[in-house]
Design a protein around this motif. Structure first.
Motif, mmCIF file in Angstrom:
data_model
loop_
_atom_site.group_PDB
_atom_site.id
_atom_site.type_symbol
_atom_site.label_atom_id
_atom_site.label_comp_id
_atom_site.label_asym_id
_atom_site.label_seq_id
_atom_site.Cartn_x
_atom_site.Cartn_y
_atom_site.Cartn_z
ATOM 1 N N LEU A 141 0.825 -1.126 -0.168
ATOM 2 C CA LEU A 141 -0.045 -0.015 -0.007
ATOM 3 C C LEU A 141 0.764 1.291 -0.068
ATOM 4 O O LEU A 141 0.547 2.205 -0.759
ATOM 5 N N LEU A 142 1.927 1.127 0.772
ATOM 6 C CA LEU A 142 2.980 2.333 0.685
ATOM 7 C C LEU A 142 3.411 2.546 -0.547
ATOM 8 O O LEU A 142 3.642 3.459 -1.085
ATOM 9 N N CYS A 190 3.792 5.853 -2.785
ATOM 10 C CA CYS A 190 5.267 6.234 -3.027
ATOM 11 C C CYS A 190 6.235 5.508 -3.519
ATOM 12 O O CYS A 190 7.044 4.819 -2.848
ATOM 13 N N GLY A 191 5.844 4.968 -4.658
ATOM 14 C CA GLY A 191 6.438 4.064 -5.616
ATOM 15 C C GLY A 191 7.738 4.399 -5.987
ATOM 16 O O GLY A 191 8.569 3.322 -6.244
ATOM 17 N N LEU A 209 2.024 -4.384 -6.700
ATOM 18 C CA LEU A 209 0.865 -5.324 -6.430
ATOM 19 C C LEU A 209 -0.390 -4.312 -6.611
ATOM 20 O O LEU A 209 -1.409 -4.866 -7.161
ATOM 21 N N TYR A 210 -0.291 -2.978 -6.341
ATOM 22 C CA TYR A 210 -1.347 -1.956 -6.568
ATOM 23 C C TYR A 210 -0.956 -0.965 -7.527
ATOM 24 O O TYR A 210 0.130 -0.561 -7.472
ATOM 25 N N PRO A 211 -2.231 -0.532 -8.082
ATOM 26 C CA PRO A 211 -1.732 0.641 -9.390
ATOM 27 C C PRO A 211 -1.277 1.887 -8.279
ATOM 28 O O PRO A 211 -1.670 1.983 -7.063
ATOM 29 N N ARG A 212 -0.388 2.645 -8.873
ATOM 30 C CA ARG A 212 0.098 3.740 -8.328
ATOM 31 C C ARG A 212 -1.066 4.961 -8.248
ATOM 32 O O ARG A 212 -1.498 5.290 -9.041
ATOM 33 N N LEU A 213 -1.268 5.389 -7.026
ATOM 34 C CA LEU A 213 -2.374 6.103 -6.778
ATOM 35 C C LEU A 213 -2.159 7.459 -6.812
ATOM 36 O O LEU A 213 -2.694 8.404 -7.506
#
Ligand code: SF4
Ligand code: FES
Length: 267
Positions: free
Chosen positions: A91-92, A96-97, A115-119
């Motif tokens: 999630l972090l 803050c990819g 794992l998750y799209p960059r928000l």
């Protein structure tokens, strides 16, 4: 002496300690981002989760806010801990990819980077350390604003704050390097908040040495207990204290040395 068990090892606890402190003192590694030993516990990042067994209860808890109580059985690397930690890191990374500190953590914990799209793309993980550091030095220049995905840390109304004295405590504690300082010949700027601080020049040697606003508030800061130490003669300390806003540390030291040798010569 009371004790807890960490990964099966019996470890003595000290009064007032948290599980994170007991574990680290005993050589167990637990990752953390929002913990700083000089500031109070906050429990914001959830990276320091551990599995706890207490009587019939078994639960996950942030070790930085959990008091070390006698008889606790703590696991720092169990499967539930690893799963929860991986989720936090993923999630972090969505926020803050590009942060090296998160990449290192992801690699160590075997978490895929995507794992998750960059928000959003930010360097701030919202750990709140800068806000707490500012409060700890007596300021109120920073706070959390907005909610959800827009949540951020900023000065009031997102404008350079009069409350900011330029002490740089925020930049010093930030675990991600999000608070960058741009140095100039006569001033420096906290880039994140576009707050510029002009340096004051030493009255004796002419070198720039401290933010003007900081020196202007030196009296108040001293009243709060920080600043010039005493113990080498009250008179000398008073002189140095009075000049602390005008002399750089090197010139202040030499002034004190001269004062001391004058005092010694009179004896
Ligand atoms: S700017 Fe740095 S210290 Fe402040 S909340 Fe963001 S990551 Fe934490
Ligand atoms: S270090 Fe414990 S929650 Fe962040």
């Amino acid at each position: 002496m009371e004790s807890v068990f960490i990964n099966g090892c019996q470890v003595e606890i000290r009064a007032g300690e948290t599980v994170l402190e007991t574990a680290r003192r005993s050589g167990f590694q637990i990752p953390s981002l929002c913990y700083h030993e000089g500031l109070g516990a906050y429990g914001g990042c959830r990276l320091c989760l551990v599995e706890v067994e207490e009587g019939k209860n078994r639960f996950l808890a942030a070790s930085c806010t959990l008091p070390a109580r006698a008889g606790l059985r703590i696991l720092t690397e169990s499967q539930p801990v690893q799963k929860a930690r991986a989720q936090v890191i993923a999630l972090l990374l969505a926020r803050c990819g590009n942060l090296p500190v998160l990449h290192d953590l992801a690699e160590r914990c075997g978490v895929p980077q995507d794992l998750y799209p960059r928000l959003v793309e930010d360097e701030c993980i919202l750990c709140g350390l800068c806000v707490r550091a500012c409060e700890a030095v007596g300021g109120r220049a920073l706070s959390f604003t907005w909610r959800g995905i827009k949540r951020k840390v900023s000065p009031p109304f997102e404008k350079p704050s009069e409350e900011c004295l330029g002490c740089r405590a925020c930049a010093h504690v930030c675990p991600t390097g999000a608070i960058k300082v741009e140095e100039g010949p006569v001033s420096f700027t906290l880039l994140r908040w576009k707050t510029e601080h002009t340096y004051v020049r030493c009255r004796s040697c002419g070198r720039p040495f401290a933010p003007l606003r900081f020196t202007e508030n030196f009296g108040t800061i001293l009243e709060g207990g920080a600043g010039v130490s005493s113990g080498t003669g009250a008179g000398t300390a008073a002189v140095a204290g009075a000049l602390a806003g005008e002399l750089c540390p090197a010139c202040r030291r030499s002034l004190r040395a001269r004062e001391l040798s004058r005092t010694a010569a009179k004896r």
